[in-house]
Design an enzyme around this catalytic site. Structure first.
Site, PDB file in Angstrom:
ATOM      1  N   HIS A 193       0.828  -1.207   0.000  1.00 57.44           N
ATOM      2  CA  HIS A 193       0.000   0.000   0.000  1.00 57.44           C
ATOM      3  C   HIS A 193       0.862   1.256   0.000  1.00 57.44           C
ATOM      4  CE1 HIS A 193      -3.628  -2.175   1.577  1.00 57.44           C
ATOM      5  NE2 HIS A 193      -2.728  -2.944   2.152  1.00 57.44           N
TER       6      HIS A 193
ATOM      7  N   THR B 126       0.378   5.134   1.717  1.00 53.63           N
ATOM      8  CA  THR B 126      -0.519   5.707   2.742  1.00 53.63           C
ATOM      9  C   THR B 126      -1.369   6.868   2.234  1.00 53.63           C
ATOM     10  OG1 THR B 126       1.268   7.173   3.457  1.00 53.63           O
ATOM     11  CG2 THR B 126       0.968   5.099   4.679  1.00 53.63           C
TER      12      THR B 126
ATOM     13  N   GLU C 253       2.329  -0.965   4.521  1.00 50.37           N
ATOM     14  CA  GLU C 253       2.105   0.409   4.071  1.00 50.37           C
ATOM     15  C   GLU C 253       3.448   1.109   3.871  1.00 50.37           C
ATOM     16  OE1 GLU C 253      -0.594   2.363   3.518  1.00 50.37           O
ATOM     17  OE2 GLU C 253      -2.287   1.276   4.426  1.00 50.37           O
TER      18      GLU C 253
ATOM     19  N   HIS D 198      -2.367  -3.124  -3.620  1.00 48.59           N
ATOM     20  CA  HIS D 198      -3.761  -2.931  -3.197  1.00 48.59           C
ATOM     21  C   HIS D 198      -4.638  -2.711  -4.434  1.00 48.59           C
ATOM     22  CE1 HIS D 198      -6.573  -0.912   0.002  1.00 48.59           C
ATOM     23  NE2 HIS D 198      -6.976  -2.110  -0.334  1.00 48.59           N
TER      24      HIS D 198
ATOM     25  N   ASP E 219      -3.302   2.474  -4.980  1.00 47.68           N
ATOM     26  CA  ASP E 219      -1.994   2.410  -4.318  1.00 47.68           C
ATOM     27  C   ASP E 219      -1.372   1.019  -4.443  1.00 47.68           C
ATOM     28  OD1 ASP E 219      -4.200   1.714  -2.448  1.00 47.68           O
ATOM     29  OD2 ASP E 219      -2.619   1.350  -1.000  1.00 47.68           O
TER      30      ASP E 219
HETATM   31 ZN   LIG Z   1      -4.071   0.580   0.310  1.00 51.75          ZN
END
Ligand SMILES: [Zn+2]
Length: 194
Positions: A24, A26, A89, A129, A139
């Site tokens: 991911h 953020t 993340e 993601h 992302d």
């Molecule tokens: Zn994400």
């Protein structure tokens, strides 16, 4: 590998084996505000790991618990991937003209190496993601350089062909309409393909 423990209450008991790792971005101004949000019970989101711009590694949820990072998601026959994945993340503002830092790639590659071995995850199961929620998420974005992960053998290209039909993409694992699936695959190919 040393991580700073920054516990988040946003997780559930894990009911499935770990099969995937989901990456991911953020999309927040700084890592600290992202950490605050990912640890806020009202936000109902979290991840297992966060890597800040300087490459510092934080752990928020134990691997043995299901962190709330994937949301409504699907890949091949799997749905709601929180239960079958780990979420990482990377702190980033979301500006596609700004690259992720070398320090972030360094920490990420080391972390992926550890996790792939520890949980016997296939490098083809390291996903964005945007791959598993193509209608909702973009992302870690086209500015994320997957080639660095491929070179380090901690991820694998979904296909060696740059141009794939919708049928091919669905066969790889994408779930969604033609439009969103094709857009998600372009994100995997990077800024140059946009
Ligand atoms: Zn994400």
């Amino acid at each position: 590998m040393k991580a700073i423990w920054r516990p988040s209450p946003n997780h559930s008991p894990r009911t499935q084996a770990i099969k995937y790792i989901v990456l991911h971005g953020t999309w927040m101004s700084c890592a600290q505000s992202a950490l605050d949000r990912l640890c806020d019970p009202a936000a109902e989101v979290s991840c297992h790991y966060l890597i800040d711009e300087k490459g510092a590694l934080y752990q928020l949820v134990k691997d043995s618990e299901a962190a709330w990072h994937a949301g409504i998601s699907a890949w091949k026959d799997d749905v709601s991937l929180n239960q079958s994945s780990l979420g990482i993340e990377l702190a980033h503002s979301g500006d596609v003209t700004v690259p992720y830092t070398e320090a972030q790639y360094e920490t990420l590659i080391e972390l992926l190496g550890v996790l792939l071995t520890a949980h016997r995850i296939a490098p083809t199961h390291v996903l964005a993601h945007s791959d598993i929620a193509p209608d909702r998420k973009n992302d870690p974005g086209p500015q994320f350089d997957w080639n660095k992960l491929y070179s380090a053998k901690v991820a694998q290209p979904l296909s060696l062909q740059p141009r794939l039909s919708y049928e091919d993409l669905k066969h790889l694992g994408y779930v969604g309409s033609k439009q969103v699936v094709e857009k998600a695959y372009k994100l995997r190919l990077g800024v140059a393909s946009l």
